[in-house]
Design a protein around this motif. Sequence first.
Motif, PDB file in Angstrom:
ATOM      1  N   TYR A  31     -15.588   9.781   8.521  1.00  0.00           N
ATOM      2  CA  TYR A  31     -16.834   9.000   8.480  1.00  0.00           C
ATOM      3  C   TYR A  31     -17.301   8.656   9.891  1.00  0.00           C
ATOM      4  N   THR A  32     -16.371   8.234  10.740  1.00  0.00           N
ATOM      5  CA  THR A  32     -16.738   7.842  12.108  1.00  0.00           C
ATOM      6  C   THR A  32     -17.368   9.004  12.860  1.00  0.00           C
ATOM      7  N   LEU A  33     -16.761  10.191  12.759  1.00  0.00           N
ATOM      8  CA  LEU A  33     -17.275  11.352  13.476  1.00  0.00           C
ATOM      9  C   LEU A  33     -18.612  11.829  12.906  1.00  0.00           C
ATOM     10  N   ALA A  34     -18.684  11.952  11.580  1.00  0.00           N
ATOM     11  CA  ALA A  34     -19.883  12.515  10.958  1.00  0.00           C
ATOM     12  C   ALA A  34     -21.064  11.555  11.021  1.00  0.00           C
ATOM     13  N   VAL A  35     -20.866  10.324  10.589  1.00  0.00           N
ATOM     14  CA  VAL A  35     -21.970   9.357  10.559  1.00  0.00           C
ATOM     15  C   VAL A  35     -22.339   8.931  11.979  1.00  0.00           C
ATOM     16  N   GLY A  36     -21.339   8.790  12.847  1.00  0.00           N
ATOM     17  CA  GLY A  36     -21.629   8.444  14.242  1.00  0.00           C
ATOM     18  C   GLY A  36     -22.518   9.493  14.896  1.00  0.00           C
ATOM     19  N   LEU A  71     -24.983   1.559  19.401  1.00  0.00           N
ATOM     20  CA  LEU A  71     -23.547   1.842  19.388  1.00  0.00           C
ATOM     21  C   LEU A  71     -23.146   2.645  18.144  1.00  0.00           C
ATOM     22  N   PRO A  72     -23.711   3.835  17.961  1.00  0.00           N
ATOM     23  CA  PRO A  72     -23.569   4.551  16.689  1.00  0.00           C
ATOM     24  C   PRO A  72     -22.136   4.819  16.244  1.00  0.00           C
ATOM     25  N   HIS A  73     -21.260   5.259  17.154  1.00  0.00           N
ATOM     26  CA  HIS A  73     -19.895   5.582  16.729  1.00  0.00           C
ATOM     27  C   HIS A  73     -19.077   4.322  16.445  1.00  0.00           C
ATOM     28  N   TRP A  74     -19.276   3.273  17.242  1.00  0.00           N
ATOM     29  CA  TRP A  74     -18.600   2.007  16.947  1.00  0.00           C
ATOM     30  C   TRP A  74     -19.113   1.426  15.635  1.00  0.00           C
ATOM     31  N   THR A  77       0.833  -1.206   0.000  1.00  0.00           N
ATOM     32  CA  THR A  77       0.000   0.000   0.000  1.00  0.00           C
ATOM     33  C   THR A  77       0.867   1.254   0.000  1.00  0.00           C
ATOM     34  N   PRO A  78       0.696   2.141  -0.989  1.00  0.00           N
ATOM     35  CA  PRO A  78       1.460   3.400  -0.986  1.00  0.00           C
ATOM     36  C   PRO A  78       1.051   4.287   0.197  1.00  0.00           C
ATOM     37  N   VAL A  79       1.960   5.175   0.594  1.00  0.00           N
ATOM     38  CA  VAL A  79       1.708   6.072   1.726  1.00  0.00           C
ATOM     39  C   VAL A  79       0.466   6.921   1.481  1.00  0.00           C
ATOM     40  N   ARG A  80       0.281   7.392   0.244  1.00  0.00           N
ATOM     41  CA  ARG A  80      -0.870   8.261  -0.041  1.00  0.00           C
ATOM     42  C   ARG A  80      -2.190   7.516   0.172  1.00  0.00           C
ATOM     43  N   GLU A  81      -2.227   6.211  -0.099  1.00  0.00           N
ATOM     44  CA  GLU A  81      -3.456   5.447   0.126  1.00  0.00           C
ATOM     45  C   GLU A  81      -3.700   5.238   1.615  1.00  0.00           C
ATOM     46  N   TRP A  82      -2.628   4.999   2.385  1.00  0.00           N
ATOM     47  CA  TRP A  82      -2.781   4.904   3.830  1.00  0.00           C
ATOM     48  C   TRP A  82      -3.342   6.203   4.399  1.00  0.00           C
ATOM     49  N   ALA A  83      -2.801   7.329   3.948  1.00  0.00           N
ATOM     50  CA  ALA A  83      -3.252   8.637   4.440  1.00  0.00           C
ATOM     51  C   ALA A  83      -4.711   8.882   4.063  1.00  0.00           C
ATOM     52  N   GLY A  84      -5.064   8.560   2.842  1.00  0.00           N
ATOM     53  CA  GLY A  84      -6.444   8.741   2.401  1.00  0.00           C
ATOM     54  C   GLY A  84      -7.413   7.874   3.184  1.00  0.00           C
ATOM     55  N   CYS A  85      -7.028   6.625   3.430  1.00  0.00           N
ATOM     56  CA  CYS A  85      -7.892   5.715   4.197  1.00  0.00           C
ATOM     57  C   CYS A  85      -8.067   6.198   5.633  1.00  0.00           C
ATOM     58  N   ALA A  86      -6.968   6.654   6.250  1.00  0.00           N
ATOM     59  CA  ALA A  86      -7.038   7.133   7.631  1.00  0.00           C
ATOM     60  C   ALA A  86      -7.934   8.360   7.740  1.00  0.00           C
ATOM     61  N   ALA A  87      -7.810   9.284   6.796  1.00  0.00           N
ATOM     62  CA  ALA A  87      -8.641  10.492   6.816  1.00  0.00           C
ATOM     63  C   ALA A  87     -10.109  10.139   6.614  1.00  0.00           C
ATOM     64  N   PHE A  88     -10.374   9.212   5.710  1.00  0.00           N
ATOM     65  CA  PHE A  88     -11.753   8.789   5.461  1.00  0.00           C
ATOM     66  C   PHE A  88     -12.368   8.149   6.695  1.00  0.00           C
ATOM     67  N   VAL A  89     -11.635   7.240   7.332  1.00  0.00           N
ATOM     68  CA  VAL A  89     -12.157   6.538   8.518  1.00  0.00           C
ATOM     69  C   VAL A  89     -12.481   7.527   9.626  1.00  0.00           C
ATOM     70  N   ALA A  90     -11.588   8.475   9.868  1.00  0.00           N
ATOM     71  CA  ALA A  90     -11.820   9.464  10.928  1.00  0.00           C
ATOM     72  C   ALA A  90     -13.039  10.336  10.624  1.00  0.00           C
ATOM     73  N   THR A  95     -17.850   0.348  10.021  1.00  0.00           N
ATOM     74  CA  THR A  95     -18.258   0.536   8.630  1.00  0.00           C
ATOM     75  C   THR A  95     -17.154   1.215   7.832  1.00  0.00           C
ATOM     76  N   ALA A  96     -16.610   2.308   8.380  1.00  0.00           N
ATOM     77  CA  ALA A  96     -15.541   3.035   7.683  1.00  0.00           C
ATOM     78  C   ALA A  96     -14.303   2.163   7.515  1.00  0.00           C
ATOM     79  N   GLY A  97     -13.945   1.426   8.557  1.00  0.00           N
ATOM     80  CA  GLY A  97     -12.790   0.538   8.468  1.00  0.00           C
ATOM     81  C   GLY A  97     -12.988  -0.563   7.441  1.00  0.00           C
ATOM     82  N   SER A  98     -14.206  -1.074   7.376  1.00  0.00           N
ATOM     83  CA  SER A  98     -14.504  -2.117   6.401  1.00  0.00           C
ATOM     84  C   SER A  98     -14.425  -1.589   4.977  1.00  0.00           C
ATOM     85  N   LEU A  99     -14.896  -0.362   4.770  1.00  0.00           N
ATOM     86  CA  LEU A  99     -14.807   0.250   3.445  1.00  0.00           C
ATOM     87  C   LEU A  99     -13.347   0.467   3.052  1.00  0.00           C
TER      88      LEU A  99
END
Length: 208
Positions: free
Chosen positions: A110-115, A126-129, A95-108, A134-138
Amino acid sequence: MEELYRFWTAAAGNGPLEWVAVLTGFACVWLAARESLWNFPVAIVSCGLFVVVYTKATLYSDVFLQVVFIVLAAVGWYQWLYRGRNAAELPVTHTPVREWAGCAAFVAAYTLAVGYYLLHHTDATLPHWDAFTTAGSLAGQFLLIRKRLENWFVWIVVDIIFVPILWYKHLYAVSALYALYLALAVYGYVEWRRALRKNAARSLPLPA
């Protein structure tokens, strides 16, 4: 005795639909660990069944996740077949660094907004969990369809969290499935790392 009876009744699953979803879910992850293209059609069937299971359990973010998985399974099917070099089968890569960064930003995000939305506007459990898994699975599925080795690390984290959540919701069969997913994620990492090393060995120049 009545409580024990209720436990074993729930442990046996909430009906044949849940068990079919569990069995097909196990099959698709095992096939993915084996780098089999069949993991995608099996995943589509399994995710369709889990839409019903999670709707009944009021895990709405996970319902959305299954719908997205169906779309990603179709995309992944195409990616694995035709997106390698010269339209060959896609190889396992890091996994390139840019994909790791993009995934981490997305997970954070999504968790805050959708939770927040699930907490204040639905009866979600358990909305935030729920949002985090969900975000981690995506993120994990995104890396999987691109055949990134480290997708299995993401799935290990997600599965560790899913097991107690599903147990808490009395989805004992599905909770057990995610415990098996955890073992399969470790197996998948080992198998994909072996495939990556084989690909690297093949690409080495022959001695003169």
